[in-house]
Write a protein that holds these residues in place. Structure first.
Motif, PDB file in Angstrom:
ATOM      1  N   CYS A 191       0.829  -1.208   0.000  1.00 45.38           N
ATOM      2  CA  CYS A 191       0.000   0.000   0.000  1.00 45.38           C
ATOM      3  C   CYS A 191       0.863   1.257   0.000  1.00 45.38           C
ATOM      4  O   CYS A 191       0.585   2.224  -0.735  1.00 45.38           O
ATOM      5  CB  CYS A 191      -0.927   0.012   1.218  1.00 45.38           C
ATOM      6  N   MET A 199      -6.279  -1.142  -3.389  1.00 40.77           N
ATOM      7  CA  MET A 199      -5.463  -0.524  -2.344  1.00 40.77           C
ATOM      8  C   MET A 199      -6.282  -0.258  -1.086  1.00 40.77           C
ATOM      9  O   MET A 199      -5.816  -0.534   0.034  1.00 40.77           O
ATOM     10  CB  MET A 199      -4.850   0.793  -2.839  1.00 40.77           C
ATOM     11  N   ALA A 255      -6.799  -3.494   0.719  1.00 40.05           N
ATOM     12  CA  ALA A 255      -5.562  -3.944   1.354  1.00 40.05           C
ATOM     13  C   ALA A 255      -5.258  -3.139   2.609  1.00 40.05           C
ATOM     14  O   ALA A 255      -4.792  -3.691   3.619  1.00 40.05           O
ATOM     15  CB  ALA A 255      -4.404  -3.841   0.362  1.00 40.05           C
ATOM     16  N   MET A 256      -5.534  -1.830   2.582  1.00 42.76           N
ATOM     17  CA  MET A 256      -5.317  -0.991   3.765  1.00 42.76           C
ATOM     18  C   MET A 256      -6.226  -1.421   4.911  1.00 42.76           C
ATOM     19  O   MET A 256      -5.792  -1.501   6.070  1.00 42.76           O
ATOM     20  CB  MET A 256      -5.561   0.486   3.415  1.00 42.76           C
ATOM     21  N   SER A 258      -4.981  -4.973   6.163  1.00 43.22           N
ATOM     22  CA  SER A 258      -3.714  -4.850   6.886  1.00 43.22           C
ATOM     23  C   SER A 258      -3.899  -4.156   8.227  1.00 43.22           C
ATOM     24  O   SER A 258      -3.424  -4.633   9.271  1.00 43.22           O
ATOM     25  CB  SER A 258      -2.700  -4.082   6.028  1.00 43.22           C
ATOM     26  N   VAL A 290       0.379   1.668   7.307  1.00 41.84           N
ATOM     27  CA  VAL A 290      -0.971   1.931   6.800  1.00 41.84           C
ATOM     28  C   VAL A 290      -1.367   3.375   7.119  1.00 41.84           C
ATOM     29  O   VAL A 290      -1.941   4.078   6.266  1.00 41.84           O
ATOM     30  CB  VAL A 290      -1.990   0.947   7.415  1.00 41.84           C
ATOM     31  N   THR A 334       0.475   5.677   4.826  1.00 37.80           N
ATOM     32  CA  THR A 334      -0.127   5.616   3.493  1.00 37.80           C
ATOM     33  C   THR A 334      -1.376   6.490   3.431  1.00 37.80           C
ATOM     34  O   THR A 334      -1.592   7.229   2.465  1.00 37.80           O
ATOM     35  CB  THR A 334      -0.494   4.156   3.136  1.00 37.80           C
ATOM     36  N   GLY A 372      -3.474   7.946   0.432  1.00 36.46           N
ATOM     37  CA  GLY A 372      -4.030   6.617   0.233  1.00 36.46           C
ATOM     38  C   GLY A 372      -4.500   6.361  -1.179  1.00 36.46           C
ATOM     39  O   GLY A 372      -3.829   6.734  -2.151  1.00 36.46           O
ATOM     40  N   HIS A 373      -5.696   5.775  -1.293  1.00 38.59           N
ATOM     41  CA  HIS A 373      -6.220   5.401  -2.601  1.00 38.59           C
ATOM     42  C   HIS A 373      -6.846   6.582  -3.343  1.00 38.59           C
ATOM     43  O   HIS A 373      -7.315   6.425  -4.472  1.00 38.59           O
ATOM     44  CB  HIS A 373      -7.265   4.295  -2.444  1.00 38.59           C
TER      45      HIS A 373
END
Length: 377
Positions: free
Chosen positions: A36, A67, A70-71, A74, A98, A101, A106-107
């Motif tokens: 990520c 993503m 996954a964040m 995780s 995380v 990120t 982030g995403h």
């Protein structure tokens, strides 16, 4: 500092991870967190961290969803492990990554227009290949396991993962270097008449031809790695894996990678196969390279005499006497039967993997230096 020391010890160790202590879930959480974090960096700097050929093929919106998922996974695993006191140092590292990120966008990081001809590191290729390969092949290995007691995080997985990282991160350099070498060394052999004829072939005929041509070159190159001592120095690194699974095929010296890819790419370039045929070949070689090393009990009946299967290639990696310098083909097993190098054994599967004598050291850096310092006794 103590947490960093523990992380360093984890990456440099060579033993299997034991279940029940939060280590396996912690490594999964940390791996997703790292991906990520790398992903958000790729969103910020796509011109330098993504592969030009690959970025045209995937959906950015889908990657954003992946993503985000996954964040969540995780961060959730990390929080559970922290609350229940399971390898807290590992869980904390995942949670911090995380959080970092998320702080970097982030995403939701916007991707604007950027130059398409900059030097790059294939970070997107590494992320997508790791996610795709692990999800697909670990599932297959659990469904059709050959050695059912072999854990996912078996001994020496760290070494193979380091090879995976490096060989994927330098994909841009490898492509540039191999293309340059092919054009310099074999450009004289390219003839328009032959190239036009090849490009006019039926797609499936051309696909069979490209795989056959590539495998003929692969066969003799591979055989040379075994029979020429100075080349064996490089190839012994690949053969040093003592466990077979989807990650084991990544153990390959970067110099061998450059030599092999240049020699295999040469006839493909000279003959002038179309982009569609080359793309299909890349999918085939990518799948077989991972699948044939996998911990799966697949033999395919009589077809195993025609195409390379995990059973066929597992024998090549065996240190059993009847398997030494045998089964060189990467795609078509009939080449080894044709040239008299196919394994002949009453047993279905080999007993032991690795090089006889087990003289190749553990660890990525040691294996990188090994061909140049090895003095076999």
């Amino acid at each position: 500092m103590q947490e960093l020391d523990k992380l360093n010890q984890l990456t440099e160790s060579h033993g299997a991870l034991q279940p029940g202590k939060g280590m396996i879930s912690g490594v999964i959480a940390l791996s997703l967190a790292i991906l990520c974090f790398l992903g958000v960096l790729a969103f910020h700097f796509p011109e330098y961290l993504t592969t030009p050929q690959l970025r045209k093929s995937y959906s950015v919106d889908v990657l954003r969803m992946v993503m985000f998922g996954a964040m969540v996974i995780s961060g959730g695993i990390a929080l559970v492990n922290i609350v229940f006191g399971r390898a807290r140092w590992l869980a904390a590292a995942a949670f911090v990554l995380v959080a970092l990120t998320a702080l970097l966008g982030g995403h939701k990081v916007p991707v604007n227009d950027f130059a398409d001809d900059t030097p790059y590191i294939g970070l997107d290729w590494f992320i997508l290949d790791l996610l795709g390969s692990s999800l697909i092949f670990i599932f297959i290995e659990k469904l059709f396991a050959l050695r059912k007691n072999q854990p996912v995080f078996r001994a020496e997985w760290q070494t193979d993962f380091h090879h995976f990282i490096v060989n994927h991160m330098v994909v841009g350099f490898v492509l540039l270097a191999t293309n340059l070498l092919v054009h310099k060394l074999f450009g004289w052999a390219a003839k328009d008449g032959i190239r036009f004829w090849v490009q006019d072939l039926n797609f499936f005929v051309a696909l069979f031809l490209i795989v056959l041509v590539a495998d003929l070159v692969q066969y003799w190159t591979h055989r040379a790695y075994h029979e020429v001592p100075v080349l064996w120095r490089l190839h012994a690194v690949h053969h040093s894996a003592k466990h077979m699974d989807w990650l084991a095929g990544s153990r390959q010296h970067i110099v061998e990678l450059l030599i092999t890819r240049t020699l295999v790419l040469a006839p493909i370039y000279v003959l002038g196969f179309s982009k569609e045929v080359i793309d299909a070949y890349i999918v085939i070689v990518g799948f077989q390279a991972v699948f044939n090393h996998a911990n799966v009990s697949v033999r395919l009946g009589p077809l195993r005499y025609l195409i390379v299967t995990p059973n066929f290639h597992h024998w090549h990696h065996s240190q059993d006497d009847e398997a030494i310098d045998r089964n060189y083909a990467a795609h078509f097993a009939f080449l080894d039967h044709l040239f008299g190098t196919a394994v002949q054994s009453d047993r279905k599967w080999p007993d032991h993997y690795g090089v006889q004598g087990d003289y190749v050291p553990d660890g990525f850096l040691r294996q990188l230096a090994f061909p140049f310092v090895w003095k076999k006794t």
